[in-house]
Design a protein around this motif. Structure first.
Motif, mmCIF file in Angstrom:
data_model
loop_
_atom_site.group_PDB
_atom_site.id
_atom_site.type_symbol
_atom_site.label_atom_id
_atom_site.label_comp_id
_atom_site.label_asym_id
_atom_site.label_seq_id
_atom_site.Cartn_x
_atom_site.Cartn_y
_atom_site.Cartn_z
ATOM 1 N N PHE A 57 -8.004 -2.914 -1.566
ATOM 2 C CA PHE A 57 -7.285 -1.532 -0.868
ATOM 3 C C PHE A 57 -6.501 -0.951 -1.989
ATOM 4 O O PHE A 57 -6.884 0.410 -2.270
ATOM 5 N N GLY A 106 -4.072 -2.573 3.575
ATOM 6 C CA GLY A 106 -4.190 -1.439 4.054
ATOM 7 C C GLY A 106 -3.925 -1.434 5.732
ATOM 8 O O GLY A 106 -4.455 -0.283 6.378
ATOM 9 N N ALA A 117 -9.834 2.926 2.244
ATOM 10 C CA ALA A 117 -9.077 3.684 1.150
ATOM 11 C C ALA A 117 -9.734 4.990 0.915
ATOM 12 O O ALA A 117 -8.954 6.050 0.543
ATOM 13 N N GLY A 176 0.872 -1.345 0.001
ATOM 14 C CA GLY A 176 0.096 -0.011 -0.108
ATOM 15 C C GLY A 176 0.876 1.294 0.028
ATOM 16 O O GLY A 176 0.318 2.499 0.095
#
Length: 479
Positions: free
Chosen positions: A346, A158, A302, A105
């Motif tokens: 995500f 995430g 997100a 991420g």
């Protein structure tokens, strides 16, 4: 580092560079047999590497390899190739190789709008994870000593990950009788905006309070999009006003919720003996508040995380204009990269996969844009903007082959908090006939060192500069 002869590290082959710079570079590492993608941090070893530097690297490996927690970046494997004559015949690049969990991420703070921060629920969601990770470190006798935005990463799902244990210290050990023995620390380290006042002094210090100060600054940054001061001493006018209680009528302090302000000031108490403990933090009303966002899943997190960036139009610049999705590729293990580790609900919501002439490219940061002019022309326009702002820069040799050739500029300097930054600006050919773009450019700015929020501000200044702004592609407004 250029094209070096890297060893296979416990089944992982080093592929393309994805971060870092100078003596420490991070590569994507793929274990094709196990179909696992990771990150490999490569720290160069030379004959000039001191015994102290070598000892520090070995300590980092030893400490991080013993840590297993959902909010701590996992150490998977390590290998040391020495720079002495005995290893020359093998031909491997002398370095410390650390295979780490891939934080698919990217940087948490790359998704935060400068001077705005994130909404309360998002800050609460991630701060609680940060506190849980730090509590685990302290329970295991480890003091991080360098908690700051660039060391806070996100997994592809995430989840927050505390990273980079290069400056950590061990302050507690459990003896044979099961009794915990603690010690004071004395080494001065860290980055000034995040350092507790006692770290700036000369006396030995308690370990846990300095990390609590660090996460206090991070919570402030989450809610405001900046740090509260350059340095926690009386050379800083902002810190002096904080000590005098004069700053709380000023922005952003005056806009913080009462409970959030109480938690921040409790963690940023100058006297470490009076500062909040981890137990105090977990019993604070702001931490105990209900948070529906945490229960709503990765996509909602997100979207909430990037809400302020979306509202400023940053997403319309960082993503391509109405392009049909390209097929995923498996060149050099990219298919493994996209499916097994980084391609998730995500990361899809964060739009961390960009389209280029060579195919779909994983770009975990939002400091990127598309332009309607060729790479060489855009590079000239960017150079004009950099010179106008007095940014130090150096044109580098091209990298890549075929349709993936990239022109590159390295930039560096100091941000408004006097912290050093360094990074790359890369220009790659891009065509989008469906929207009338031929001979365009995909431009990515990759931070190698420095605060992610400051790096985003540099990106913002570049795309609104008089020379670059007219050629930047934006997503068309809906009718």
């Amino acid at each position: 580092m250029g094209k070096e002869n890297f060893p296979v590290v416990h089944g992982f082959r080093l592929m393309n560079e994805i971060g870092g710079g100078g003596f420490s570079v991070v590569y994507r590492a793929v274990n094709f047999e196990e179909k696992i993608t990771a990150a490999c941090k490569v720290v160069s070893l030379t004959r000039e590497t001191t015994p102290g530097e070598r000892e520090s690297l070995e300590k980092e490996i030893k400490v991080q390899s013993g840590l297993k927690h959902p909010n701590v970046l996992e150490f998977m494997h390590g290998l040391i190739v020495s720079a002495d004559d005995d290893n020359k015949e093998e031909g491997f690049y002398p370095a410390v190789y650390m295979v780490l969990e891939l934080a698919g991420g990217g940087d948490l703070f790359d998704k935060i709008e400068p001077e705005k921060g994130v909404e309360t629920d998002v800050a609460h969601h991630y701060f609680r994870q940060l506190a849980l990770g730090l509590e685990y470190l302290h329970q295991n006798g480890v003091c991080h000593r360098d908690l700051k935005p660039e060391n806070i990463l996100l997994s592809s799902a995430g989840v927050l990950k505390i990273s980079d244990f290069g400056l950590c210290g061990v302050f507690a050990l459990v003896g044979p009788n099961g009794k915990r023995r603690t010690r004071l620390l004395s080494e001065r380290c860290g980055s000034y905006p995040y350092m507790a006042p006692e770290l700036i002094g000369t006396e030995p210090y308690e370990a846990e309070p300095i990390d609590i100060w660090g996460i206090g600054v991070i919570l402030y940054a989450l809610l405001s999009g900046n740090t509260p001061w350059e340095k926690a001493d009386r050379t800083s006018s902002e810190y002096t006003r904080y000590l005098a209680g004069e700053i709380f009528n000023l922005e952003p302090w005056c806009h913080f919720e009462r409970d959030a302000l109480g938690l921040i000031t409790g963690m940023l108490t100058p006297d470490p003996a009076e500062r909040m403990t981890m137990q105090d933090i977990f019993h604070h009303p702001w931490i105990l508040r209900e948070n529906e966002l945490t229960q709503r899943g990765a996509v909602c997190v997100a979207e909430a995380l990037t809400q302020n960036l979306r509202s400023t139009g940053a997403l319309d610049i960082a993503t391509p204009p109405s392009l049909a999705p390209l097929a995923r590729t498996d060149r050099d293990g990219d298919q493994i990269m996209l499916t097994a580790m980084a391609y998730s609900q995500f990361t899809q919501t964060l739009m961390l996969f960009s389209q280029t002439a060579a195919g779909q490219r994983y770009t975990p940061g939002w400091t990127r844009f598309y332009a309607n002019v060729p790479p060489s022309e855009l590079q000239d326009l960017v150079l004009t903007a950099l010179k106008a702002r007095g940014v130090k820069h150096k044109i580098l040799a091209e990298s890549g082959t075929g349709s993936a050739v990239r022109q590159r500029i390295r930039i560096g300097g100091y941000d408004t908090r006097r912290l050093m930054y360094r990074g790359l600006i890369e220009f790659e050919a891009f065509d989008a006939p469906s929207v009338g773009v031929r001979g365009g450019t995909f431009c990515v700015m990759t931070r190698e060192k420095g605060n992610p929020i400051s790096w985003r501000q540099i990106w913002k200044n570049l795309i609104i500069s008089p020379s670059v702004e007219p050629v930047v592609l934006r997503k068309p407004e809906r009718a």
